[in-house]
Each structure stands twice: as C-alpha cells, then as structure tokens.
Write a protein that holds these residues in place. Structure first.
Motif, mmCIF file in Angstrom:
data_model
loop_
_atom_site.group_PDB
_atom_site.id
_atom_site.type_symbol
_atom_site.label_atom_id
_atom_site.label_comp_id
_atom_site.label_asym_id
_atom_site.label_seq_id
_atom_site.Cartn_x
_atom_site.Cartn_y
_atom_site.Cartn_z
ATOM 1 N N ASP A 142 0.745 -0.960 -0.298
ATOM 2 C CA ASP A 142 -0.092 0.210 0.593
ATOM 3 C C ASP A 142 1.046 0.606 0.033
ATOM 4 N N ARG A 143 1.510 1.205 -1.134
ATOM 5 C CA ARG A 143 2.633 2.317 -1.349
ATOM 6 C C ARG A 143 1.533 4.164 -1.525
ATOM 7 N N ARG A 144 2.124 4.923 -1.400
ATOM 8 C CA ARG A 144 1.568 6.167 -1.387
ATOM 9 C C ARG A 144 2.860 7.208 -2.597
ATOM 10 N N ALA A 145 1.989 8.208 -2.915
ATOM 11 C CA ALA A 145 3.400 8.946 -4.123
ATOM 12 C C ALA A 145 2.751 10.527 -3.395
ATOM 13 N N LEU A 146 4.099 10.831 -2.840
ATOM 14 C CA LEU A 146 4.155 12.392 -2.326
ATOM 15 C C LEU A 146 4.695 13.349 -4.068
ATOM 16 N N SER A 147 4.563 14.263 -3.459
ATOM 17 C CA SER A 147 5.221 15.743 -4.732
ATOM 18 C C SER A 147 5.222 16.294 -4.010
ATOM 19 N N SER A 148 6.507 16.978 -4.233
ATOM 20 C CA SER A 148 7.736 17.510 -2.906
ATOM 21 C C SER A 148 8.307 19.179 -3.492
ATOM 22 N N THR A 149 8.164 20.354 -2.825
ATOM 23 C CA THR A 149 8.387 21.156 -3.210
ATOM 24 C C THR A 149 9.629 21.587 -2.119
ATOM 25 N N ALA A 150 10.657 21.622 -2.505
ATOM 26 C CA ALA A 150 11.762 22.998 -1.750
ATOM 27 C C ALA A 150 11.790 24.717 -1.905
ATOM 28 N N ARG A 151 11.719 25.490 -1.229
ATOM 29 C CA ARG A 151 11.942 26.884 -1.927
ATOM 30 C C ARG A 151 12.937 27.435 -0.775
ATOM 31 N N ARG A 152 13.449 28.281 -1.020
ATOM 32 C CA ARG A 152 14.398 28.786 -0.224
ATOM 33 C C ARG A 152 14.182 29.967 0.754
ATOM 34 N N LEU A 153 13.922 30.576 1.515
ATOM 35 C CA LEU A 153 13.865 31.744 1.924
ATOM 36 C C LEU A 153 14.790 32.623 3.071
ATOM 37 N N ARG A 154 14.148 33.877 2.489
ATOM 38 C CA ARG A 154 15.145 35.374 2.589
ATOM 39 C C ARG A 154 14.372 36.042 4.607
ATOM 40 N N ASP A 155 14.432 36.367 5.071
ATOM 41 C CA ASP A 155 14.508 37.557 5.996
ATOM 42 C C ASP A 155 14.798 38.862 5.696
ATOM 43 N N GLU A 156 14.104 39.315 5.813
ATOM 44 C CA GLU A 156 13.251 40.678 5.652
ATOM 45 C C GLU A 156 14.668 41.504 5.079
#
Ligand code: ADP
Length: 565
Positions: A300-314
């Motif tokens: 019973d496997r699952r498929a996941l879609s992942s997205t990674a983004r960089r963050l910047r402070d003010e």
C-alpha cells in the motif's frame, strides 16, 4: 497602588524584615517608587546613625540645661528611623510619609538649639534631600521651613550674630535639595521611559506571538505537509498535515522507516537515502514537484510530490528553507488508469473493427459470384459494427459528468426475465466453448420483472461475458433466476479466478480493473450497476479468490414494486 492588608502578616522582627523587603521590592509599585522608597530608608538610617554618634558624644560632653532638648531631638530622629522600618508604608496613605522628614526637621532644630556650635544644622540636608525627592511642593516646603527655623534659632541665640554664615546654611541646603530634586526628576523620567519601552516591547512581543499563533493555525488548516528548515539545516516547524503524513510514511523523517523503499516517479528506480527530499532541502537544494513513491511495489504505497524553496528574511539574508509535500497517490493512479484505458479501449475497438473491414472485404469478393454469402458477410460486419457502437456508447456514458447519463434512462415494461437470460446464455455459449467452459441454465425459473428488455439484456450479457472471460479453461458458468412476486433475482456464478479482497470495494468504479492479464475497459460493471439502479434494483456480488464469483441482480417484479422501492 496599595497592597491589600493581609491577615497572615508576620509580626515582631520577622514583620520588620518583611516590611523592609516590601519597601525594597513592593510588588504593586513601579520601579521609580521602589527606588525612591529605598533611598529614603537609607537616608533616614544614615541620619539616625549620625545622630546616634553625635548624641553619644554630646551627652558625654554637653551642658546640662540643654541636654533634655538634645535628647528629645535625637529621640525624634531615631523614632523616625524606627518608623521607616516598622510602618507598612505600602498600606497607608502616601501623605503620612511626609511626617518623618518633617519630624526630622523639628528634631534637628532641637539638636541645633541644644548645641548651637556643633554645626548640627547641616543635618537638615538629610530631610531636605528626602522631601525634595518627593516633589516640587515638598521641596519648597522644606526650604522655607528649614530656613525659617534656622533664622529663628540664629535670632533667638546669636552665637556669631548675622554674618554671611547665616546665609550659607540655607544656600547649602538649597543646593543639596535642588540636586536631589533635579536628579529625582530625571530618574523618574528615565524610569517612566524604561517602563514605556518595556510596555512597548511587551506589546510587540504579544503581537509577534499572536502572528505566530495565526501562522500555526493557518499551517495546520492546510492539507499539505509543511516543514520549515532553519538556516542551520535543522527542522524548526512541522505542521499537522506533515505529522499525519509522517505517521503514515515513517520514511519521511530523516533516518526513519525503510529509507531503501523509496522510488522515483516510474515506481521502480530506487532513490538513494541522501537524495530524499528532506535531506536535499536541509542541504539547501531547491526543487519543484518532485514525485516519489514511498513503499515497495505491490504494497500500500503512497506517492508524494515535494517542493523545496529557499527563504530570505526582511534584510535579504538566508533564512533556511521550506519543504511542502502533497499526497498525489490518487492523481498518479488516475494517470495510470487513463493510460491503461487508452490501451485497452484501442484494443477493444480494434477487434470488432478488424472484423468489420475483413467481412466487408469478403462481401465485396463474393458480391457477384455468391450474393447469398456476401449478404451473410455483411450481416456479420453489421453485427460487429453494432458492437463497436455499443462500446463507444459505453465509453461516452461513463465519461459523461453525470452518474446517470441520458443513456441510462430506462423504459421499463413487464418482461420475461427467464427468456432473456436463456437467450443471453445461448449467445455466449460459442465463445465459452472455445475454452471448454460450460454454460448451464439449470437454475432458471420462470420469473418476470418490470424492466427495460434491451438494457436488461446488456446487463446479463456483461455478467455472462465476465463470467467466461475471468473463468479458467474447462470451467463452469451457472445462470439462475427466481422471484417472490415483489423482487426478481438473476444470478450468474462462475468457477473463475475470483476477485481479491482489495479489488472488491473498487470493482464498480469506472475504469477500475483488477490485474488479471485479461483485456477490458473496466466499464462494464459500473454501467451494469447504473442500469440496474435506474430500475430501482441493485447489483451485488460475492467472490472468493481462486474459487469463483457470483453476481446478483435484484429487480422489481412488478410496476407497483418498482414504485414502492
Ligand atoms: P472489464 O471486464 O472490461 O475489465 P468490468 O467493469 O466488467 O470491466 O469489470 C471490472 C473488473 O472486475 C475486471 O477488470 C475484473 O478484474 C473484475 N471482474 C469482473 N467480473 C469478474 C468475474 N466474474 N470474476 C473475476 N473478476 C471479475
């Protein structure tokens, strides 16, 4: 602010200690008030110590007639010191505090009168400083009072007459008390500023906390997993959806679960542990919609879609990254089903189409020499053409947005169910015989139903064709009908491969097909059940893997029964 009187207030020495402590750190006072109280107590104690010292000295050496006055003066100051320690100032009206420095002024006047040459007038500096610290009115009051008293004493017993020293003392007192007044004002202003800043800081902190709380609530409300990663690569926030995903797929946590059972979108290429989304995001990598399968094929496997983004402070500095994960198992399954459908529909269409073209060719050849044969060829071609048309109609019906499409409207009438079932069984026999499958109609009893004869035939054809299709070579198909006058039943039993428990609940879904190695569209059962339900009946089944399946059609026996159900 006053503290409420307490019944359990300690008495005796403990009481004095408690009050001194209260004076130093009264809970309901501001910083400024506490500091002023502290300075006043120290001031009074210092004065008392000096007076004690001078008194000892004066009593030993002084003249007799002034000794009593001196004693009174000294006692007044000492009583003031005792009062500062013992009176619970926090609990009585503020005005009472004035009593002590005023009493000190009087006491010092007595001392000065008793010892005119002792320079004791300077001691007025202590109550003067205290009063000046209390405000402008108290400042003016002490100045007038001390100057008046001093001049009265000088006038009453002039030791040196009116010289510049007569003015020196009031000027010194003025200077000292003015310094005390100004520095107290400045100190209070600073304390107020500090209090205001502390208040602003508290408000800003409260705002930030509310904002954070709001963000947490929003993050927890969404149904995709969110992981916040700090600039140092540590996981700082995990929302509720991510928590649920992680409980379901332990391999999502770094080092958790079976990290070896993760595959690329194709479902078979393994992904090395260091290339898993969380690891990559923690390394600072950026990626978009990376689809991975978690779990081995067949589980019973699952498929996941992942997205990674960089963050910047003010300020534009690196503030880590955010990793978002979405469960796309259903989407992947739909894509796969679509591909399978396209493949099987083309296959299903090709068979009758090849046959149509073949028979038309034959007919063309036979047209002149054997017109009878040509007619039969065309009839077969026409039949296959009809089958094609049916297939296309089924696909259209299934693709229509409404569950019961226009095609599903039925025109029920009183029909002989036994006859329809017998004819259908007869029609399937030829195909069944190719694989030595027997089709028995032993169980067919006389039965009538309120149904659309063409639609009913479509259902029975479908059930029979499945019973043959998913049977073993040399197997058996048994058909039966029965009625109790209200409901009529059709039963189609086979000795085939059966249906796995996992497939059973999805069997009636459009385009759903179990892995059987047999071609099909996955539409027949779903359309059949729609037809039966349009008659106010139902289509159900029982199945055991490797033993066989039985499908049951329930229909209303009469028009009245149809209306009642
Ligand atoms: P198709 O037969 O075109 O695939 P159906 O809707 O008629 O579509 O059937 C859906 C699925 O149900 C089939 O793919 C098959 O796996 C399963 N199934 C249907 N009837 C039987 C049966 N009598 N025995 C075993 N499996 C069956």
């Amino acid at each position: 602010m006053h503290a409420a009187p307490r019944d359990d207030a300690p008495t005796g020495f403990a009481g004095i200690l408690a009050r001194v402590r209260e004076e130093f750190a009264g809970p309901a006072r501001t910083h400024a008030e506490r500091s002023r109280g502290r300075a006043a107590v120290l001031n009074q104690l210092l004065l008392a110590a000096i007076v004690l010292l001078v008194a000892g000295f004066a009593l030993l050496t002084g003249e007799d007639e002034r000794r009593t006055a001196f004693l009174f003066g000294a006692l007044t100051v000492l009583a003031g010191a005792a009062a500062t320690l013992m009176v619970p100032w926090g609990r009585i009206a503020r005005g009472w505090v004035l009593v002590i420095p005023l009493a000190d002024i009087a006491g010092i006047a007595l001392l000065r009168w008793a010892e005119p040459n002792g320079g004791l007038g300077l001691l007025w500096a202590f109550p003067a400083m205290w009063l000046a610290a209390l405000g402008a009115v108290a400042f003016a009051l002490q100045l007038v009072l001390i100057t008046a008293l001093y001049w009265m004493l000088v006038a009453a017993a002039p030791t040196q007459g009116w010289t510049y020293t007569t003015f020196l003392l009031p000027i010194v007192i003025l200077a000292i008390s003015a310094t005390s007044f100004v520095s107290t004002r400045r100190f209070i202003a600073q304390q107020q500023l500090l209090d205001r800043q502390a208040e602003m800081l508290r408000a800003a902190l409260g705002g930030a906390q509310r904002h954070e709380q709001f963000m947490t609530e929003v993050l927890d409300a969404v149904d995709f997993g969110v992981v916040r990663i700090g600039a140092d690569g540590a996981v700082t926030v995990v929302n509720e959806a991510q928590g649920r995903l992680q409980r379901r797929i332990p391999a999502l946590v770094d080092g958790g679960g079976d990290q070896a059972a993760v595959f690329r979108a194709d479902g078979v290429t393994p992904v090395p542990a260091e290339d898993l989304p969380l690891r990559r995001a923690r390394r600072g990598e950026v990626f978009e919609n990376l689809v991975l399968w978690y779990g081995a094929e067949g589980t019973d496997r699952r498929a996941l879609s992942s997205t990674a983004r960089r963050l910047r402070d003010e300020t534009g500095r690196d503030a880590g990254s955010v990793l978002v994960a979405r469960d796309v198992t259903a989407e992947m399954a739909a894509l796969k089903a679509r591909d399978r459908l396209v493949a099987s529909v083309s296959h299903e269409l090709r068979t009758p189409l090849t046959s149509v073209l073949g028979y038309i060719d034959l007919a063309a050849d036979n047209l002149d020499a054997r017109p009878e044969e040509a007619r039969r060829n065309l009839e077969v071609a026409a039949k296959n053409g009809e089958r094609l048309l049916e297939l296309v109609a089924d696909i259209l019906a299934a693709s229509s947005s409404s569950r019961l499409s226009v095609d599903m409207t039925v025109s029920p009438e009183d029909v002989d169910v036994a006859a329809i079932v017998r004819t259908a069984a007869e029609a399937v026999r030829a195909v069944a015989a190719e694989r030595a499958i027997t089709v028995s109609v032993e169980g067919v009893e006389d039965a009538r139903a309120f149904a659309d004869p063409l639609r009913l035939r479509q259902v029975v054809d479908n059930l029979l064709s499945n019973a043959v299709k998913y049977n073993r070579d040399g197997g058996e198909v048994v058909v039966g009908t029965t009625t109790d006058g209200v409901a009529t039943w059709i039963l189609v039993r086979d000795t085939g491969i059966g249906i796995a428990a996992a497939d059973q609940e999805r069997l009636f879904e459009r385009y759903y097909r179990a892995r059987t190695g047999v071609d099909g569209t996955g539409l027949g059962l779903s359309i059949s059940r729609d037809i039966v339900r349009a008659h106010h009946g139902d289509l159900t089944f029982q199945s055991a893997e490797g033993v066989g399946s039985t499908f049951f059609v329930r229909l209303p026996a009469t028009a009245e029964a149809a209306e009642a159900s």
